[in-house]
Motif scaffolding. Structure first.
Motif, PDB file in Angstrom:
ATOM      1  N   ALA A 111      39.613  10.312  84.497  1.00 40.56           N
ATOM      2  CA  ALA A 111      38.379   9.149  84.854  1.00 40.56           C
ATOM      3  C   ALA A 111      37.996   8.758  83.545  1.00 40.56           C
ATOM      4  O   ALA A 111      37.461   7.623  83.493  1.00 40.56           O
ATOM      5  N   VAL A 112      37.902   9.530  82.423  1.00 36.15           N
ATOM      6  CA  VAL A 112      37.438   9.430  81.007  1.00 36.15           C
ATOM      7  C   VAL A 112      38.718   8.589  80.315  1.00 36.15           C
ATOM      8  O   VAL A 112      38.367   7.632  79.787  1.00 36.15           O
ATOM      9  N   ASN A 113      39.752   9.245  80.186  1.00 37.87           N
ATOM     10  CA  ASN A 113      40.698   8.828  79.421  1.00 37.87           C
ATOM     11  C   ASN A 113      41.961   7.879  79.837  1.00 37.87           C
ATOM     12  O   ASN A 113      42.660   7.378  78.898  1.00 37.87           O
ATOM     13  N   GLU A 116      45.080   1.577  81.262  1.00 35.59           N
ATOM     14  CA  GLU A 116      45.195   0.516  82.158  1.00 35.59           C
ATOM     15  C   GLU A 116      46.711   0.910  82.831  1.00 35.59           C
ATOM     16  O   GLU A 116      46.852   0.670  83.828  1.00 35.59           O
ATOM     17  N   GLU A 117      47.672   1.110  81.881  1.00 35.16           N
ATOM     18  CA  GLU A 117      49.082   1.327  82.359  1.00 35.16           C
ATOM     19  C   GLU A 117      49.137   2.632  83.108  1.00 35.16           C
ATOM     20  O   GLU A 117      49.970   2.740  84.104  1.00 35.16           O
ATOM     21  N   GLN A 118      48.464   3.698  82.864  1.00 33.66           N
ATOM     22  CA  GLN A 118      48.491   4.748  83.777  1.00 33.66           C
ATOM     23  C   GLN A 118      47.904   4.672  84.947  1.00 33.66           C
ATOM     24  O   GLN A 118      48.139   5.242  85.932  1.00 33.66           O
ATOM     25  N   LEU A 119      46.591   3.881  85.029  1.00 34.21           N
ATOM     26  CA  LEU A 119      46.111   3.465  86.144  1.00 34.21           C
ATOM     27  C   LEU A 119      47.023   2.896  86.987  1.00 34.21           C
ATOM     28  O   LEU A 119      47.013   2.965  88.386  1.00 34.21           O
ATOM     29  N   GLU A 120      47.947   1.774  86.488  1.00 37.28           N
ATOM     30  CA  GLU A 120      48.558   0.929  87.194  1.00 37.28           C
ATOM     31  C   GLU A 120      49.785   1.944  87.964  1.00 37.28           C
ATOM     32  O   GLU A 120      50.391   1.658  89.073  1.00 37.28           O
ATOM     33  N   VAL A 198      40.632   9.963  95.096  1.00 39.48           N
ATOM     34  CA  VAL A 198      40.886  10.270  93.636  1.00 39.48           C
ATOM     35  C   VAL A 198      41.306   9.314  93.078  1.00 39.48           C
ATOM     36  O   VAL A 198      40.510   8.719  91.855  1.00 39.48           O
ATOM     37  N   LEU A 199      42.165   8.305  93.480  1.00 38.15           N
ATOM     38  CA  LEU A 199      42.547   7.246  92.750  1.00 38.15           C
ATOM     39  C   LEU A 199      41.228   6.310  92.399  1.00 38.15           C
ATOM     40  O   LEU A 199      40.964   5.625  91.480  1.00 38.15           O
ATOM     41  N   GLU A 200      40.290   6.031  93.350  1.00 40.73           N
ATOM     42  CA  GLU A 200      39.234   5.091  93.440  1.00 40.73           C
ATOM     43  C   GLU A 200      38.229   5.558  92.350  1.00 40.73           C
ATOM     44  O   GLU A 200      37.639   4.962  91.611  1.00 40.73           O
ATOM     45  N   ALA A 201      38.120   6.944  92.258  1.00 43.75           N
ATOM     46  CA  ALA A 201      37.135   7.596  91.291  1.00 43.75           C
ATOM     47  C   ALA A 201      37.779   7.490  89.729  1.00 43.75           C
ATOM     48  O   ALA A 201      37.043   7.033  89.007  1.00 43.75           O
ATOM     49  N   ILE A 202      39.052   7.612  89.847  1.00 41.98           N
ATOM     50  CA  ILE A 202      39.568   7.327  88.263  1.00 41.98           C
ATOM     51  C   ILE A 202      39.647   6.019  87.925  1.00 41.98           C
ATOM     52  O   ILE A 202      39.247   5.544  86.873  1.00 41.98           O
ATOM     53  N   GLU A 203      39.865   4.929  88.703  1.00 48.66           N
ATOM     54  CA  GLU A 203      39.688   3.777  88.593  1.00 48.66           C
ATOM     55  C   GLU A 203      38.343   3.322  88.242  1.00 48.66           C
ATOM     56  O   GLU A 203      38.232   2.417  87.389  1.00 48.66           O
ATOM     57  N   ALA A 204      37.261   3.774  88.800  1.00 50.13           N
ATOM     58  CA  ALA A 204      35.843   3.313  88.396  1.00 50.13           C
ATOM     59  C   ALA A 204      35.287   4.159  87.475  1.00 50.13           C
ATOM     60  O   ALA A 204      34.366   4.206  86.983  1.00 50.13           O
ATOM     61  N   ASP A 206      34.672   7.291  87.445  1.00 56.65           N
ATOM     62  CA  ASP A 206      33.614   8.014  87.987  1.00 56.65           C
ATOM     63  C   ASP A 206      33.897   9.606  87.739  1.00 56.65           C
ATOM     64  O   ASP A 206      34.577   9.930  88.469  1.00 56.65           O
ATOM     65  N   VAL A 207      33.410  10.190  86.640  1.00 52.24           N
ATOM     66  CA  VAL A 207      33.770  11.599  86.631  1.00 52.24           C
ATOM     67  C   VAL A 207      33.348  12.704  87.733  1.00 52.24           C
ATOM     68  O   VAL A 207      34.214  13.410  88.056  1.00 52.24           O
ATOM     69  N   ARG A 208      32.253  12.390  88.100  1.00 56.06           N
ATOM     70  CA  ARG A 208      31.528  13.378  89.140  1.00 56.06           C
ATOM     71  C   ARG A 208      32.512  13.142  90.515  1.00 56.06           C
ATOM     72  O   ARG A 208      32.955  14.093  91.135  1.00 56.06           O
ATOM     73  N   SER A 209      32.569  11.886  90.743  1.00 54.69           N
ATOM     74  CA  SER A 209      33.558  11.811  92.136  1.00 54.69           C
ATOM     75  C   SER A 209      34.792  12.100  92.187  1.00 54.69           C
ATOM     76  O   SER A 209      35.510  12.623  92.684  1.00 54.69           O
ATOM     77  N   ALA A 210      35.572  11.986  90.774  1.00 55.41           N
ATOM     78  CA  ALA A 210      36.818  12.392  90.753  1.00 55.41           C
ATOM     79  C   ALA A 210      36.884  13.989  90.596  1.00 55.41           C
ATOM     80  O   ALA A 210      37.942  14.235  91.440  1.00 55.41           O
ATOM     81  N   ALA A 211      36.030  14.470  90.115  1.00 51.94           N
ATOM     82  CA  ALA A 211      36.076  16.113  90.191  1.00 51.94           C
ATOM     83  C   ALA A 211      35.813  16.599  91.897  1.00 51.94           C
ATOM     84  O   ALA A 211      36.602  17.509  92.391  1.00 51.94           O
ATOM     85  N   HIS A 212      34.890  15.985  92.347  1.00 51.97           N
ATOM     86  CA  HIS A 212      34.591  16.195  93.832  1.00 51.97           C
ATOM     87  C   HIS A 212      35.916  15.908  94.720  1.00 51.97           C
ATOM     88  O   HIS A 212      36.062  16.636  95.450  1.00 51.97           O
ATOM     89  N   SER A 213      36.236  14.697  94.564  1.00 51.52           N
ATOM     90  CA  SER A 213      37.255  14.126  95.470  1.00 51.52           C
ATOM     91  C   SER A 213      38.704  15.194  95.243  1.00 51.52           C
ATOM     92  O   SER A 213      39.151  15.356  96.189  1.00 51.52           O
ATOM     93  N   MET A 214      38.834  15.604  93.902  1.00 51.91           N
ATOM     94  CA  MET A 214      40.036  16.415  93.679  1.00 51.91           C
ATOM     95  C   MET A 214      39.757  17.620  94.178  1.00 51.91           C
ATOM     96  O   MET A 214      40.763  18.450  94.752  1.00 51.91           O
TER      97      MET A 214
END
Length: 252
Positions: A111-113, A116-120, A198-204, A206-214
């Motif tokens: 979510a932090v690191n 854009e290529e990795q997100l795609e 998980v994707l939505e949290a990483i896209e945004a 959002d570290v907290r949501s990424a951790a909780h969703s995963m």
């Protein structure tokens, strides 16, 4: 400089060349490396030097030669192989818990690191999975293959150590899955929904949501066969998140 010294230097250079291509990810895990003749021309050394370097990396568990097919990349670094041997001595339940910790940590860092290529790449993997249906679901059998959703999340974390540890864990889980000891513990629909969160949290970012969703996802996607009669089974961590009213879709 003596001829033996030159020979030793060529061997070291060849080993460094091959190891560099593997550790950098240029030769992905699961892919075939160039054939022997191509390597000889590429590096500028003889057949015996190439073969010795390949044998050395095979001994480290980084390469695996399949007669009549070629040489595959088995691990990005020796760390994964050493870890796999170590984890093989532990209970699968403990390995699943360790895998859970790695995935949550990877999601937070992604979510932090993530670039854009990795997100795609994550978007593409998610789209392929949801469009293809059950036949190509990203289970632990496929999570270590290039382009798999879970592997892309770990890669997007930016941590090579996390990636090495994760691949080592997956080696154990893939073997257990093949033996029928680890199975998918949720529905395909739920898995896709979890991946989407998980994707939505990483896209945004959002570290907290990424951790909780995963955390919620890995608590139900894989489990031991004897434990999977009840798909609602959750870890203490997941239960605490649910009791706190956390919604992975809203991030609250």
């Amino acid at each position: 400089m003596t001829s033996s010294t030159r020979g030793s230097q060529k061997a070291r250079d060849t080993l460094d060349f091959l190891r560099g291509r593997i550790s950098s990810g240029e030769w992905a895990v699961g892919s075939l490396i160039p054939k022997e003749a191509e390597l000889m021309e590429l590096i500028g050394v003889g057949k015996s030097t190439v073969r010795e370097a390949v044998r050395s990396l095979a001994a480290f568990g980084m390469l695996e030669t399949v007669p009549g097919v070629g040489t595959f990349v088995r691990s990005r670094t020796p760390v994964s192989t050493i870890l796999t041997e170590f984890l093989a001595e532990h209970d699968l339940e403990e390995v699943l818990v360790y895998r859970r910790s790695l995935e949550i940590e990877a999601a937070q860092h992604a979510a932090v690191n993530r670039s854009e290529e990795q997100l795609e790449a994550l978007r593409d993997a998610y789209a392929r999975s949801t469009a293809a249906g059950e036949g190509t679901t990203d289970t632990c059998d496929r999570s270590a293959t290039p382009g798999a959703f879970h592997l892309l999340v770990v890669e997007a974390s930016g941590s090579k150590l996390l990636l090495d540890l994760y691949i080592g864990v997956l080696s154990i889980l893939q073997r257990a899955s093949t033996e029928g000891r680890v199975i998918l513990g949720t529905t395909i629909e739920t898995m896709h929904r979890d991946h989407g969160a998980v994707l939505e949290a990483i896209e945004a970012r959002d570290v907290r949501s990424a951790a909780h969703s995963m955390a919620l996802h890995v608590d139900r996607d894989l489990g031991l066969r004897t434990d999977m009669l009840d798909f609602a089974q959750q870890t203490e961590r997941a239960a605490s998140l649910i009791d706190a009213g956390y919604d992975p879709e809203s991030g609250r």
